[in-house]
Motif scaffolding. Structure first.
Motif, PDB file in Angstrom:
ATOM      1  N   GLY A 156      -9.301   2.629  -0.215  1.00 12.25           N
ATOM      2  CA  GLY A 156      -8.712   1.551  -0.998  1.00 12.25           C
ATOM      3  C   GLY A 156      -9.659   0.380  -1.178  1.00 12.25           C
TER       4      GLY A 156
ATOM      5  N   GLU B  77      -6.457  -0.932  -5.479  1.00 13.15           N
ATOM      6  CA  GLU B  77      -6.606   0.491  -5.766  1.00 13.15           C
ATOM      7  C   GLU B  77      -6.617   1.275  -4.457  1.00 13.15           C
ATOM      8  N   VAL B  78      -5.730   2.254  -4.353  1.00 17.21           N
ATOM      9  CA  VAL B  78      -5.636   3.092  -3.159  1.00 17.21           C
ATOM     10  C   VAL B  78      -5.423   4.529  -3.600  1.00 17.21           C
TER      11      VAL B  78
ATOM     12  N   ILE C 234       0.866  -1.177   0.000  1.00 17.25           N
ATOM     13  CA  ILE C 234       0.000   0.000   0.000  1.00 17.25           C
ATOM     14  C   ILE C 234       0.903   1.228   0.000  1.00 17.25           C
TER      15      ILE C 234
END
Length: 240
Positions: free
Chosen positions: A122, A127-128, A87
Motif C-alpha cells: 500500500g 492505494e492498497v 484499509i
C-alpha cells in the motif's frame, strides 16, 4: 446438559470495553496505521489441533503461531491532517504486521487469513492491493523486509511442499526416559520439545521456507535459494 456460561453483563461490559489500537507509525512520523486488537480467541480456535514443536505451538491451518492474533478494521491516519482512510482487507482477516519504507510513503502488510499469511502492498495515497500467490512463513522470524533500495521486498515464503507428514500408526521405537545424573531445574524452558521422529518431520515441514525478492512494480519474483529451514535472511547494506 450444561453449556458454556456467560458472566454478568457488568463483567462483560468491562471485558469488551474498547481498547487502544495497535499502532505502526511511519519512520517520518507523518502517518500511522492502526487496527483494533483481537483479545479473545474463539472456542473453536482453542479446541482446534496444534503442534508443539521445539518451543513453538504451531497452528497447522495457517502455518502461524497458535493463538497469535493481530488487529481488525485497519486504517491509515494522516497525523497532520487528521484524515483517516480505511484499509480494505477481506472480512475475516487480521492485520498481523506492517513494514514501512524509510521515506514513509509505502508499506507492506502481513495479513492473516484462516489458511495462510498473505502479503499486501500500500501507499499513503490510499492505494492498497494484495500480492497474489504468496504464503508467508513467520514461524522463525521476519518474513517481510524492504531491500536497501526501498523498491523491492525480501520475503520468506512457503514453497510447494505437499501434504504434511502423516502420523505413523505406531512409534518407530520405544519411548525411553532417563533421569540418571539429573539435577533440579526449571522445566519452563524445556516445554514443547521435539520428542519423536515424527515431531522432527513436522518441524521441518512447517518451518520450511524459500527466500525470494518481490518487485511490486513488475509484480515478479526472484528466487534466491533452495527451500530450507531459514532462521533468518538479511541483505547487505548495499543490497548486493
Amino acid at each position: 446438559p450444561e453449556t458454556w456460561q456467560q458472566p454478568s453483563q457488568e463483567i462483560m461490559d468491562v471485558l469488551n470495553a474498547p481498547m487502544l489500537p495497535w499502532v505502526w507509525t511511519s519512520p517520518t512520523g507523518t502517518h500511522m496505521i492502526m487496527a483494533d486488537p483481537v483479545v479473545y480467541p474463539k472456542l473453536e480456535e482453542l479446541a482446534a489441533p496444534m503442534h508443539k514443536l521445539a518451543g513453538m505451538r504451531v497452528n497447522p491451518s495457517n502455518n502461524a503461531a497458535h493463538g497469535q492474533h493481530g488487529g481488525t478494521s485497519p486504517r491509515l491516519l494522516s497525523i497532520k491532517d487528521k484524515i483517516t482512510t480505511t484499509i480494505d482487507i477481506p472480512e475475516g482477516t487480521e492485520l498481523m504486521g506492517v513494514r514501512w519504507t524509510v521515506d514513509g510513503k509505502r508499506f507492506a502488510l502481513i495479513v492473516g487469513y484462516p489458511d495462510h499469511l498473505g502479503l499486501w502492498i500500500g501507499t499513503t495515497g490510499g492505494e492498497v492491493r494484495e500480492v497474489m500467490n504468496v504464503e508467508l512463513n513467520t514461524l522463525l522470524g521476519t518474513a517481510v523486509a524492504w531491500l536497501p533500495d526501498q523498491q523491492r521486498l525480501l520475503l520468506l515464503r512457503i514453497p510447494d511442499r505437499g501434504d504434511p507428514p502423516p502420523t505413523p500408526a505406531i512409534r518407530i521405537g520405544p519411548e525411553i526416559n532417563e533421569s540418571m545424573g539429573a539435577t533440579a531445574r526449571s522445566t519452563y524452558e524445556a516445554r514443547n520439545l521435539l520428542v519423536t521422529a515424527h515431531d522432527d518431520d513436522l518441524f521441518d515441514y512447517y518451518t520450511l521456507s524459500q527466500p525470494v525478492v518481490y518487485d511490486p512494480t513488475s509484480e515478479t519474483f526472484e528466487v534466491l535459494g533452495e527451500p530450507a529451514v531459514y532462521s533468518g535472511v538479511e541483505f547487505s547494506p548495499d543490497g548486493n
